[in-house]
Design a protein around this motif. Structure first.
Motif, short mmCIF file in Angstrom:
data_model
loop_
_atom_site.label_atom_id
_atom_site.label_comp_id
_atom_site.label_asym_id
_atom_site.label_seq_id
_atom_site.Cartn_x
_atom_site.Cartn_y
_atom_site.Cartn_z
N MET A 1 0.83 -1.21 0.00
CA MET A 1 0.00 0.00 0.00
C MET A 1 0.86 1.26 0.00
O MET A 1 0.44 2.32 -0.46
CB MET A 1 -0.92 -0.01 1.22
N ALA A 2 2.08 1.13 0.51
CA ALA A 2 3.00 2.27 0.55
C ALA A 2 3.75 2.44 -0.76
O ALA A 2 4.60 3.34 -0.88
CB ALA A 2 3.99 2.11 1.70
N GLY A 3 3.48 1.59 -1.75
CA GLY A 3 4.09 1.73 -3.06
C GLY A 3 5.28 0.84 -3.32
O GLY A 3 5.93 0.95 -4.36
N ARG A 4 5.59 -0.08 -2.39
CA ARG A 4 6.70 -1.00 -2.61
C ARG A 4 6.31 -2.05 -3.65
O ARG A 4 5.16 -2.41 -3.79
CB ARG A 4 7.09 -1.71 -1.31
N THR A 5 7.31 -2.56 -4.35
CA THR A 5 7.06 -3.68 -5.26
C THR A 5 6.98 -4.96 -4.44
O THR A 5 7.37 -5.00 -3.26
CB THR A 5 8.19 -3.82 -6.29
N ALA A 6 6.49 -6.02 -5.06
CA ALA A 6 6.41 -7.31 -4.37
C ALA A 6 7.80 -7.78 -3.95
O ALA A 6 7.98 -8.32 -2.85
CB ALA A 6 5.74 -8.35 -5.28
N ALA A 7 8.80 -7.57 -4.80
CA ALA A 7 10.17 -7.99 -4.48
C ALA A 7 10.70 -7.20 -3.29
O ALA A 7 11.37 -7.76 -2.40
CB ALA A 7 11.08 -7.80 -5.68
N GLU A 8 10.42 -5.90 -3.25
CA GLU A 8 10.87 -5.08 -2.12
C GLU A 8 10.18 -5.49 -0.83
O GLU A 8 10.81 -5.58 0.24
CB GLU A 8 10.59 -3.61 -2.42
N ALA A 9 8.88 -5.77 -0.92
CA ALA A 9 8.14 -6.21 0.26
C ALA A 9 8.64 -7.56 0.74
O ALA A 9 8.70 -7.82 1.95
CB ALA A 9 6.65 -6.28 -0.06
N SER A 10 9.03 -8.41 -0.19
CA SER A 10 9.55 -9.73 0.17
C SER A 10 10.83 -9.60 0.98
O SER A 10 10.99 -10.25 2.03
CB SER A 10 9.81 -10.55 -1.10
N ARG A 11 11.75 -8.78 0.51
CA ARG A 11 13.02 -8.61 1.23
C ARG A 11 12.78 -8.06 2.64
O ARG A 11 13.40 -8.50 3.61
CB ARG A 11 13.96 -7.70 0.44
N ALA A 12 11.89 -7.10 2.74
CA ALA A 12 11.60 -6.52 4.05
C ALA A 12 10.93 -7.53 4.97
O ALA A 12 11.19 -7.56 6.18
CB ALA A 12 10.73 -5.27 3.89
N ALA A 13 10.05 -8.36 4.41
CA ALA A 13 9.33 -9.35 5.22
C ALA A 13 10.26 -10.41 5.78
O ALA A 13 10.04 -10.92 6.89
CB ALA A 13 8.24 -10.02 4.38
N LEU A 14 11.32 -10.74 5.06
CA LEU A 14 12.31 -11.69 5.59
C LEU A 14 12.96 -11.13 6.84
O LEU A 14 13.20 -11.86 7.82
CB LEU A 14 13.36 -12.01 4.53
N GLY A 15 13.24 -9.84 6.84
CA GLY A 15 13.80 -9.21 8.02
C GLY A 15 12.83 -9.24 9.19
O GLY A 15 13.23 -9.46 10.34
N VAL A 16 11.55 -9.03 8.90
CA VAL A 16 10.53 -9.07 9.95
C VAL A 16 10.44 -10.48 10.55
O VAL A 16 10.32 -10.64 11.78
CB VAL A 16 9.17 -8.62 9.39
N LEU A 17 10.51 -11.49 9.72
CA LEU A 17 10.47 -12.86 10.21
C LEU A 17 11.65 -13.16 11.13
O LEU A 17 11.51 -13.84 12.15
CB LEU A 17 10.44 -13.84 9.04
N ASP A 18 12.81 -12.64 10.77
CA ASP A 18 13.98 -12.82 11.64
C ASP A 18 13.74 -12.16 12.99
O ASP A 18 14.08 -12.73 14.04
CB ASP A 18 15.23 -12.23 10.98
N GLU A 19 13.19 -10.95 12.98
CA GLU A 19 12.91 -10.25 14.23
C GLU A 19 11.87 -11.01 15.06
O GLU A 19 12.00 -11.12 16.29
CB GLU A 19 12.41 -8.83 13.94
N ILE A 20 10.85 -11.52 14.41
CA ILE A 20 9.83 -12.28 15.13
C ILE A 20 10.45 -13.49 15.82
O ILE A 20 10.17 -13.77 17.00
CB ILE A 20 8.71 -12.73 14.16
N GLU A 21 11.31 -14.19 15.11
CA GLU A 21 11.91 -15.39 15.69
C GLU A 21 12.73 -15.06 16.94
O GLU A 21 12.74 -15.82 17.91
CB GLU A 21 12.78 -16.12 14.67
N THR A 22 13.40 -13.90 16.94
CA THR A 22 14.20 -13.54 18.11
C THR A 22 13.32 -13.22 19.31
O THR A 22 13.80 -13.27 20.46
CB THR A 22 15.10 -12.32 17.81
N LEU A 23 12.06 -12.89 19.08
CA LEU A 23 11.15 -12.55 20.17
C LEU A 23 10.49 -13.78 20.79
O LEU A 23 9.92 -13.68 21.88
CB LEU A 23 10.06 -11.59 19.66
N LEU A 24 10.53 -14.90 20.10
CA LEU A 24 9.84 -16.09 20.57
C LEU A 24 10.67 -16.82 21.63
O LEU A 24 11.86 -17.02 21.47
CB LEU A 24 9.55 -17.03 19.40
N GLY A 25 10.01 -17.22 22.70
CA GLY A 25 10.68 -17.94 23.77
C GLY A 25 10.93 -19.39 23.41
O GLY A 25 10.34 -19.94 22.48
N ASP A 26 11.82 -20.02 24.17
CA ASP A 26 12.18 -21.42 23.91
C ASP A 26 10.97 -22.35 24.03
O ASP A 26 10.89 -23.35 23.32
CB ASP A 26 13.27 -21.87 24.87
#
Length: 213
Positions: A177-202
């Motif tokens: 919605m902010a005007g990013r391409t699908a490829a740009e959104a994909s790269r950013a989403a991978l970073g978000v997934l990494d951040e999410i994983e660091t927040l999850l407890g054992d």
């Protein structure tokens, strides 16, 4: 099995109606288009439309069953040695890298999001779909838990997995919605997934780990 002529014609008719309806919704908005107008544009009867799509929302969200069952399918089919959360994270990364339409990673998908944003009926249906998706995961985890199925953990874990999936989808939608391409959104989403994983407890990351063979 080879698809028969009758089945192929039914599938093609269903897809044709869906495509026509989607075009009208994108052009005029979901609430402004009637079933009668869709039937006329698709050159079928109103009854035919309802035979394939019992509710108007089904015409726009015509892959609902796949969306609702995706998380549960990922958890159920995880390999030995993998937990439920690890399976979801792995599957989401694969979908993101593949620019999967399942996550909305299509250039121009923001048009669909604007239609949804203007329709309370579609937003309500999406909320219900997410609720049912979590419920399907609860069923899988409870079945595997056996004697512990009546405890709180299956539902708590399923809710967390639903949050992970929902947050990634919403992040991608925001990027598009902010005007990013699908490829740009994909790269950013991978970073978000990494951040999410660091927040999850054992405990969450290790819950329902499938025993190694």
């Amino acid at each position: 099995m080879t698809e028969g002529l009758r089945e192929r014609k039914k599938r093609q008719t269903r897809q044709h109606i869906s495509d026509v309806a989607t075009g009208l919704f994108l052009e005029r908005g979901f609430d402004a288009v009637t079933i009668a107008e869709i039937a006329a544009a698709a050159d079928v009867s109103v009854n035919t439309v309802y035979n394939y799509f019992p509710a108007k929302e089904d015409l726009f969200l015509d892959r609902e069953d796949d969306v609702v069952q995706w998380l549960a399918t990922v958890v159920r089919s995880r390999p030995a040695g993998e937990s439920a959360a690890e399976a979801v994270l792995r599957a989401l990364r694969a979908e993101v890298v593949a620019l999967s339409p399942r996550l909305g990673l299509i250039d121009g998908y923001d048009r669909f999001m604007r239609v949804i944003g203007r329709s309370q009926a579609l937003r309500s249906r999406l909320f219900d779909m997410r609720h049912r998706a979590v419920g399907a995961v609860v069923d899988v985890l409870a079945e595997e838990a056996g004697a512990e199925a009546d405890g709180p953990l299956p539902a708590l874990v399923a809710s967390q997995l639903g949050w992970i999936h929902g947050h990634v989808v919403e992040f991608i939608q925001h990027e598009l919605m902010a005007g990013r391409t699908a490829a740009e959104a994909s790269r950013a989403a991978l970073g978000v997934l990494d951040e999410i994983e660091t927040l999850l407890g054992d405990r969450l990351l290790g819950y329902a780990r499938r025993p190694a063979v």
